[in-house]
Design a protein around this motif. Structure first.
Motif, PDB file in Angstrom:
ATOM      1  N   ARG A 109      -2.288  13.293   2.594  1.00 36.17           N
ATOM      2  CA  ARG A 109      -3.029  12.411   1.703  1.00 36.17           C
ATOM      3  C   ARG A 109      -3.949  11.472   2.481  1.00 36.17           C
ATOM      4  NH1 ARG A 109       1.023  10.513  -0.949  1.00 36.17           N
ATOM      5  NH2 ARG A 109       0.992  12.308  -2.315  1.00 36.17           N
ATOM      6  N   ALA A 110      -3.458  10.936   3.603  1.00 39.05           N
ATOM      7  CA  ALA A 110      -4.265   9.994   4.378  1.00 39.05           C
ATOM      8  C   ALA A 110      -5.460  10.662   5.047  1.00 39.05           C
ATOM      9  CB  ALA A 110      -3.399   9.311   5.434  1.00 39.05           C
ATOM     10  N   ALA A 111      -5.411  11.990   5.203  1.00 39.77           N
ATOM     11  CA  ALA A 111      -6.526  12.700   5.815  1.00 39.77           C
ATOM     12  C   ALA A 111      -7.573  13.092   4.787  1.00 39.77           C
ATOM     13  CB  ALA A 111      -6.019  13.956   6.532  1.00 39.77           C
ATOM     14  N   GLY A 112      -7.258  12.878   3.498  1.00 38.69           N
ATOM     15  CA  GLY A 112      -8.160  13.265   2.435  1.00 38.69           C
ATOM     16  C   GLY A 112      -9.297  12.287   2.231  1.00 38.69           C
ATOM     17  N   PRO A 113     -10.195  12.588   1.287  1.00 39.63           N
ATOM     18  CA  PRO A 113     -11.355  11.732   1.047  1.00 39.63           C
ATOM     19  C   PRO A 113     -11.010  10.397   0.407  1.00 39.63           C
ATOM     20  CG  PRO A 113     -11.260  13.512  -0.558  1.00 39.63           C
ATOM     21  CD  PRO A 113     -10.211  13.801   0.459  1.00 39.63           C
ATOM     22  N   VAL A 114      -9.862  10.328  -0.301  1.00 41.15           N
ATOM     23  CA  VAL A 114      -9.457   9.086  -0.947  1.00 41.15           C
ATOM     24  C   VAL A 114      -8.174   8.613  -0.287  1.00 41.15           C
ATOM     25  CG1 VAL A 114      -8.765   7.975  -3.086  1.00 41.15           C
ATOM     26  CG2 VAL A 114     -10.495   9.778  -3.131  1.00 41.15           C
ATOM     27  N   ARG A 115      -8.249   7.509   0.439  1.00 36.69           N
ATOM     28  CA  ARG A 115      -7.080   6.946   1.107  1.00 36.69           C
ATOM     29  C   ARG A 115      -6.614   5.749   0.297  1.00 36.69           C
ATOM     30  NH1 ARG A 115      -7.165   7.645   7.097  1.00 36.69           N
ATOM     31  NH2 ARG A 115      -6.533   5.468   7.261  1.00 36.69           N
ATOM     32  N   GLN A 174       4.102   7.068  -0.554  1.00 39.29           N
ATOM     33  CA  GLN A 174       3.028   8.049  -0.489  1.00 39.29           C
ATOM     34  C   GLN A 174       3.060   8.895   0.778  1.00 39.29           C
ATOM     35  OE1 GLN A 174      -0.508   5.691  -1.507  1.00 39.29           O
ATOM     36  NE2 GLN A 174       1.007   4.338  -2.433  1.00 39.29           N
ATOM     37  N   GLY A 175       4.285   9.204   1.201  1.00 35.74           N
ATOM     38  CA  GLY A 175       4.469  10.080   2.343  1.00 35.74           C
ATOM     39  C   GLY A 175       4.688   9.369   3.661  1.00 35.74           C
ATOM     40  N   LEU A 176       4.433   8.065   3.709  1.00 35.41           N
ATOM     41  CA  LEU A 176       4.619   7.335   4.958  1.00 35.41           C
ATOM     42  C   LEU A 176       6.055   7.444   5.473  1.00 35.41           C
ATOM     43  CD1 LEU A 176       2.655   4.013   4.312  1.00 35.41           C
ATOM     44  CD2 LEU A 176       2.026   5.851   5.877  1.00 35.41           C
ATOM     45  N   LEU A 177       7.022   7.387   4.544  1.00 36.81           N
ATOM     46  CA  LEU A 177       8.423   7.345   4.952  1.00 36.81           C
ATOM     47  C   LEU A 177       9.018   8.728   5.222  1.00 36.81           C
ATOM     48  CD1 LEU A 177       9.575   4.523   2.531  1.00 36.81           C
ATOM     49  CD2 LEU A 177       9.323   4.367   5.016  1.00 36.81           C
ATOM     50  N   THR A 178       8.203   9.772   5.090  1.00 37.50           N
ATOM     51  CA  THR A 178       8.690  11.111   5.433  1.00 37.50           C
ATOM     52  C   THR A 178       8.583  11.376   6.926  1.00 37.50           C
ATOM     53  OG1 THR A 178       6.531  12.182   5.144  1.00 37.50           O
ATOM     54  CG2 THR A 178       7.939  11.973   3.184  1.00 37.50           C
ATOM     55  N   GLY A 179       7.892  10.499   7.651  1.00 35.00           N
ATOM     56  CA  GLY A 179       7.730  10.685   9.083  1.00 35.00           C
ATOM     57  C   GLY A 179       6.581  11.588   9.465  1.00 35.00           C
ATOM     58  N   LYS A 180       5.730  11.916   8.506  1.00 39.62           N
ATOM     59  CA  LYS A 180       4.642  12.854   8.819  1.00 39.62           C
ATOM     60  C   LYS A 180       3.511  12.202   9.621  1.00 39.62           C
ATOM     61  CE  LYS A 180       3.624  13.739   4.499  1.00 39.62           C
ATOM     62  NZ  LYS A 180       2.979  14.296   3.277  1.00 39.62           N
ATOM     63  N   TYR A 181       3.454  10.859   9.614  1.00 37.36           N
ATOM     64  CA  TYR A 181       2.394  10.157  10.337  1.00 37.36           C
ATOM     65  C   TYR A 181       2.971   9.543  11.616  1.00 37.36           C
ATOM     66  CZ  TYR A 181       0.209  10.564   5.750  1.00 37.36           C
ATOM     67  OH  TYR A 181      -0.291  11.047   4.574  1.00 37.36           O
ATOM     68  N   ALA A 182       2.316   9.789  12.754  1.00 35.82           N
ATOM     69  CA  ALA A 182       2.796   9.300  14.042  1.00 35.82           C
ATOM     70  C   ALA A 182       1.905   8.167  14.538  1.00 35.82           C
ATOM     71  CB  ALA A 182       2.817  10.427  15.063  1.00 35.82           C
ATOM     72  N   PRO A 183       2.482   7.148  15.160  1.00 36.13           N
ATOM     73  CA  PRO A 183       1.668   6.053  15.695  1.00 36.13           C
ATOM     74  C   PRO A 183       0.712   6.551  16.774  1.00 36.13           C
ATOM     75  CG  PRO A 183       3.945   5.893  16.472  1.00 36.13           C
ATOM     76  CD  PRO A 183       3.917   6.936  15.420  1.00 36.13           C
TER      77      PRO A 183
END
Length: 341
Positions: free
Chosen positions: A224-230, A206-215
């Protein structure tokens, strides 16, 4: 785009398949699906429940301009699509009605691959398999598969099909990616023995492995994680330990001249028995990025390094495979594979 046989069947599928319904509007969904066609994808995965049945309508509108013999149309049955008592499940009544409704929405005379979206313990398995077999004999379905069934459920279906001379399952659609690997314990070994091919959904977690989220950083706007439904899996994946390891994977990918997306998809396609990775997209560029993973090979050293990096945060418990209707909590618009990234 490279193609592979689906298990031991004669059906060839594109290494990257397009599926889901994650665009914000129907117009955007049409644009993304057209981009998938233009990018060389020939395998399209959907389900009657996605978008409240609209996903099939959109796909049918796109594919009506494509030579029918040149694409593989896959859809699914199980989830609730109406208010009636028989508007869900794997009864003969619902399977037959759902199949004909999908054919109308998709504007096709036959479905290449028809999946049981989940296992239904409330219906005798023989009834379900006979209904699928009848659709095959009528020429309305060419091949039959399942999604998120346990190894025991698949084995029971194969045994009954052999006993009754029914068409056999040739495909399984599991959630499968670098982080989520419960199917490796029992499902994949069984499928390899029986010649059942895998169409892996959520290959990018669900996009985690694209590198779009940083620790240590909030999810980027519009993600998607910033949306109303996580989604519960993506939310758990946002832990700093997981994101730090994903960032390390990104460095490994760059050292190999690959993007994080290419590395993650190539890993899935390297796994035994996997025929295709089903990707979703919210815009055409994401589709174009994903298709570049077709044909990418990973050497043994790279595969070993991936395991070293990601091993401690991998989910491997086969008991986590959702297989019962009570576990199917995504009858909402979009469905589960609406977030196949």
């Amino acid at each position: 785009m490279k193609h592979r046989n689906l298990g031991r069947s004669g059906l060839k599928v594109s290494e990257i398949a397009y599926g889901g319904w994650i665009s914000r509007t129907e117009g955007e969904a049409l644009e993304v699906a057209r981009a998938a066609v233009d990018a060389g994808i020939t395998t399209f995965d959907t389900a009657d429940v996605y978008g409240g049945t609209r996903a099939e309508v959109v796909l049918g509108a796109v594919l009506k301009h494509v030579r029918r013999e040149s694409v593989e149309v896959c859809t699914k049955v199980f989830a609730r699509v109406g208010p009636g008592a028989n508007d869900r499940g794997l009864s003969r009544k619902h399977i037959m009605e759902a199949a004909h409704a999908s054919l109308r929405r998709l504007r096709v005379d036959y479905i290449d691959l028809y999946h049981a979206h989940r296992y239904d313990p409330d219906v005798p398995l023989r009834e379900t398999l006979r209904a699928f077999d009848d659709l095959v004999r009528q020429g309305k379905v060419l091949y039959v598969g399942v999604s998120e069934w346990t190894a025991d459920q698949i084995a029971d279906a194969l045994r009954i099909a052999d006993e009754l001379g029914l068409d056999r399952i040739v495909a399984n659609q599991p959630q499968y990616n670098l982080l989520w690997r419960p199917v490796e314990a029992e499902v994949l070994p069984l499928c390899l023995r029986e010649g059942i091919g895998q169409l892996a959904w959520s290959p990018l977690a669900q996009g985690l492995l694209t590198g779009k989220y940083a620790p240590g950083a909030p999810p980027p706007p519009g993600s998607r994680a910033a949306g109303p439904v996580r989604h519960k899996f993506a939310s758990g994946g946002l832990a700093d330990d997981v994101l730090s390891r994903i960032a390390e994977l990104g460095t490994l990918a760059a050292d190999r001249g690959l993007s994080p997306t290419q590395l993650a998809l190539a890993w899935v396609l390297h796994r035994p028995g996997v025929a295709t990775a089903i990707v979703g997209a919210s815009n055409p560029d994401q589709v174009r990025q994903s298709v570049t993973a077709s044909g990418v090979t990973l050497d043994a050293e790279t595969l070993d390094e991936i395991e070293r990096i990601i091993g401690p945060v991998v989910e491997r418990d086969p008991g986590r495979i959702p297989s019962q209707p009570d576990d199917y909590r995504r009858d909402r618009a979009g469905g589960d594979e609406a977030g196949v990234e």
